[in-house]
Design a protein around this motif. Sequence first.
Motif, PDB file in Angstrom:
ATOM      1  N   GLN A  40       0.844  -1.199   0.000  1.00 63.40           N
ATOM      2  CA  GLN A  40       0.000   0.000   0.000  1.00 63.40           C
ATOM      3  C   GLN A  40       0.880   1.250   0.000  1.00 63.40           C
ATOM      4  N   VAL A  41       0.285   2.383  -0.349  1.00 62.83           N
ATOM      5  CA  VAL A  41       1.006   3.657  -0.278  1.00 62.83           C
ATOM      6  C   VAL A  41       1.476   3.885   1.155  1.00 62.83           C
ATOM      7  N   SER A  42       2.519   4.689   1.316  1.00 65.89           N
ATOM      8  CA  SER A  42       2.985   5.027   2.664  1.00 65.89           C
ATOM      9  C   SER A  42       2.009   6.009   3.299  1.00 65.89           C
ATOM     10  N   ALA A  43       2.185   6.260   4.589  1.00 69.46           N
ATOM     11  CA  ALA A  43       1.286   7.186   5.296  1.00 69.46           C
ATOM     12  C   ALA A  43       1.367   8.588   4.684  1.00 69.46           C
ATOM     13  N   THR A  44       2.581   9.057   4.426  1.00 71.60           N
ATOM     14  CA  THR A  44       2.692  10.421   3.869  1.00 71.60           C
ATOM     15  C   THR A  44       2.119  10.466   2.448  1.00 71.60           C
ATOM     16  N   GLN A  45       2.255   9.386   1.711  1.00 72.68           N
ATOM     17  CA  GLN A  45       1.641   9.339   0.371  1.00 72.68           C
ATOM     18  C   GLN A  45       0.117   9.296   0.474  1.00 72.68           C
ATOM     19  N   GLY A  46      -0.397   8.558   1.465  1.00 71.10           N
ATOM     20  CA  GLY A  46      -1.846   8.529   1.679  1.00 71.10           C
ATOM     21  C   GLY A  46      -2.371   9.913   2.006  1.00 71.10           C
ATOM     22  N   LYS A  47      -1.645  10.617   2.874  1.00 71.12           N
ATOM     23  CA  LYS A  47      -2.035  11.986   3.228  1.00 71.12           C
ATOM     24  C   LYS A  47      -1.996  12.888   1.996  1.00 71.12           C
ATOM     25  N   PHE A  48      -0.997  12.678   1.165  1.00 64.37           N
ATOM     26  CA  PHE A  48      -0.854  13.456  -0.072  1.00 64.37           C
ATOM     27  C   PHE A  48      -2.067  13.220  -0.989  1.00 64.37           C
ATOM     28  N   LEU A  49      -2.463  11.953  -1.150  1.00 72.93           N
ATOM     29  CA  LEU A  49      -3.648  11.640  -1.967  1.00 72.93           C
ATOM     30  C   LEU A  49      -4.889  12.321  -1.386  1.00 72.93           C
ATOM     31  N   HIS A  50      -5.035  12.219  -0.069  1.00 70.94           N
ATOM     32  CA  HIS A  50      -6.168  12.810   0.631  1.00 70.94           C
ATOM     33  C   HIS A  50      -6.234  14.324   0.375  1.00 70.94           C
ATOM     34  N   LEU A  51      -5.100  14.983   0.507  1.00 75.86           N
ATOM     35  CA  LEU A  51      -5.071  16.439   0.310  1.00 75.86           C
ATOM     36  C   LEU A  51      -5.377  16.800  -1.139  1.00 75.86           C
ATOM     37  N   MET A  52      -4.812  16.044  -2.075  1.00 79.72           N
ATOM     38  CA  MET A  52      -5.081  16.343  -3.493  1.00 79.72           C
ATOM     39  C   MET A  52      -6.562  16.193  -3.809  1.00 79.72           C
ATOM     40  N   ALA A  53      -7.192  15.144  -3.264  1.00 71.72           N
ATOM     41  CA  ALA A  53      -8.625  14.931  -3.531  1.00 71.72           C
ATOM     42  C   ALA A  53      -9.448  16.085  -2.956  1.00 71.72           C
ATOM     43  N   ARG A  54      -9.062  16.560  -1.766  1.00 71.21           N
ATOM     44  CA  ARG A  54      -9.765  17.711  -1.187  1.00 71.21           C
ATOM     45  C   ARG A  54      -9.521  18.971  -1.997  1.00 71.21           C
ATOM     46  N   MET A  55      -8.275  19.176  -2.419  1.00 72.77           N
ATOM     47  CA  MET A  55      -7.965  20.366  -3.221  1.00 72.77           C
ATOM     48  C   MET A  55      -8.752  20.363  -4.521  1.00 72.77           C
ATOM     49  N   ALA A  56      -8.992  19.166  -5.052  1.00 75.30           N
ATOM     50  CA  ALA A  56      -9.758  19.048  -6.303  1.00 75.30           C
ATOM     51  C   ALA A  56     -11.259  19.155  -6.044  1.00 75.30           C
ATOM     52  N   GLY A  57     -11.668  19.207  -4.776  1.00 68.94           N
ATOM     53  CA  GLY A  57     -13.094  19.261  -4.450  1.00 68.94           C
ATOM     54  C   GLY A  57     -13.825  18.011  -4.917  1.00 68.94           C
ATOM     55  N   ALA A  58     -13.146  16.864  -4.837  1.00 70.62           N
ATOM     56  CA  ALA A  58     -13.694  15.639  -5.434  1.00 70.62           C
ATOM     57  C   ALA A  58     -14.922  15.131  -4.679  1.00 70.62           C
ATOM     58  N   ARG A  59     -16.004  14.921  -5.413  1.00 69.34           N
ATOM     59  CA  ARG A  59     -17.218  14.293  -4.869  1.00 69.34           C
ATOM     60  C   ARG A  59     -17.335  12.845  -5.318  1.00 69.34           C
ATOM     61  N   ARG A  60     -16.722  12.544  -6.458  1.00 66.62           N
ATOM     62  CA  ARG A  60     -16.722  11.162  -6.975  1.00 66.62           C
ATOM     63  C   ARG A  60     -15.283  10.760  -7.247  1.00 66.62           C
ATOM     64  N   ILE A  61     -14.841   9.715  -6.552  1.00 66.90           N
ATOM     65  CA  ILE A  61     -13.453   9.256  -6.666  1.00 66.90           C
ATOM     66  C   ILE A  61     -13.445   7.821  -7.179  1.00 66.90           C
ATOM     67  N   LEU A  62     -12.561   7.549  -8.143  1.00 65.19           N
ATOM     68  CA  LEU A  62     -12.376   6.192  -8.671  1.00 65.19           C
ATOM     69  C   LEU A  62     -10.962   5.746  -8.341  1.00 65.19           C
ATOM     70  N   GLU A  63     -10.839   4.516  -7.837  1.00 67.02           N
ATOM     71  CA  GLU A  63      -9.527   3.932  -7.564  1.00 67.02           C
ATOM     72  C   GLU A  63      -9.390   2.626  -8.336  1.00 67.02           C
ATOM     73  N   LEU A  64      -8.247   2.404  -8.930  1.00 65.89           N
ATOM     74  CA  LEU A  64      -7.945   1.127  -9.585  1.00 65.89           C
ATOM     75  C   LEU A  64      -6.893   0.426  -8.733  1.00 65.89           C
ATOM     76  N   GLY A  65      -7.239  -0.710  -8.122  1.00 65.07           N
ATOM     77  CA  GLY A  65      -6.318  -1.434  -7.243  1.00 65.07           C
ATOM     78  C   GLY A  65      -6.586  -1.091  -5.789  1.00 65.07           C
ATOM     79  N   THR A  66      -7.453  -1.890  -5.130  1.00 66.92           N
ATOM     80  CA  THR A  66      -7.897  -1.576  -3.766  1.00 66.92           C
ATOM     81  C   THR A  66      -6.960  -2.139  -2.713  1.00 66.92           C
ATOM     82  N   LEU A  67      -6.422  -3.323  -2.957  1.00 66.06           N
ATOM     83  CA  LEU A  67      -5.666  -4.106  -1.959  1.00 66.06           C
ATOM     84  C   LEU A  67      -6.513  -4.193  -0.675  1.00 66.06           C
ATOM     85  N   GLY A  68      -5.991  -3.798   0.474  1.00 67.61           N
ATOM     86  CA  GLY A  68      -6.769  -3.896   1.726  1.00 67.61           C
ATOM     87  C   GLY A  68      -7.515  -2.624   2.073  1.00 67.61           C
TER      88      GLY A  68
END
Length: 222
Positions: A40-68
């Motif tokens: 899985q992504v590291s914690a800081t990478q997860g936080k980075f994804l989280h911030l980018m999604a918020r900055m984009a104002g994302a209401r609908r998010i698609l992920e390819l590759g869920t793992l756990g």
Amino acid sequence: MTSPSYAAIDQYLEQLFTPPDEALEHALRASEAAGLPAIQVSATQGKFLHLMARMAGARRILELGTLGGYSAIWLARALPQGGRLVSLEFDPKHAAVARANLAHAGLADCTEVIVGAALDTLATLVQRGSAPFDFIFIDADKPNYPTYLDWCLRLSRPGTVIVADNVVRSGAVLAPAPSDANAHGAHAFNAQLAADARLDATVLQLVGGKGHDGMAIAIVKG
Ligand code: SAH
Ligand code: DHB
Ligand code: MG
């Protein structure tokens, strides 16, 4: 003076920016207990994804590759009320672990894990006339990244942000025709990302706990 290692600096940054979090730690423990690979992504990478999604104002998010579901938790927490995350996963066992982890994180109602090969499930989403996604995270099998990009563009609108993990592969991507199938996929993906007139993109190199890799970041043009 010797520099602290990238991994040590990652730990320092994690302490600052990703404080202990029961649901995320539970997801990592449950994934490990179920025998899932710890990729899985590291914690800081997860936080980075989280911030980018918020900055984009994302209401609908698609992920390819869920793992756990570790990155899915970071991303789903970026959603506003009424938002939705759809994550595509080939392995039914991974999907089951992810669903339980998302439920444990209180995110069952705003998330959906769809089991199947992403090439099939992406086609189904398009066939069913899915509304466009605002933010897409590509993190499934690397050889299919170029084809995933085509499908993701069909599920996008102008302004959609597309992020892709593992596009540097410790530099293996430098070879003009990488022999490793993962690096080859990343090499072809980066070239396509750079050449596609519908996209503006760049790649950030990353170091730290997960070694040397990179994330591509793109926006669909108007
Ligand atoms: N995004 C996750 C890590 C994903 S690892 C996180 O950071 O927490 C890559 C995942 O892609 C694995 O679970 C693997 O089973 C899945 N995968 C591999 N091939 C796939 C395919 N063809 N379609 C969908 N998922 C696939
Ligand atoms: C690996 C790392 C990843 O981030 C991923 O999505 C798949 C595989 C790896 O290190 O093998
Ligand atoms: Mg990855």
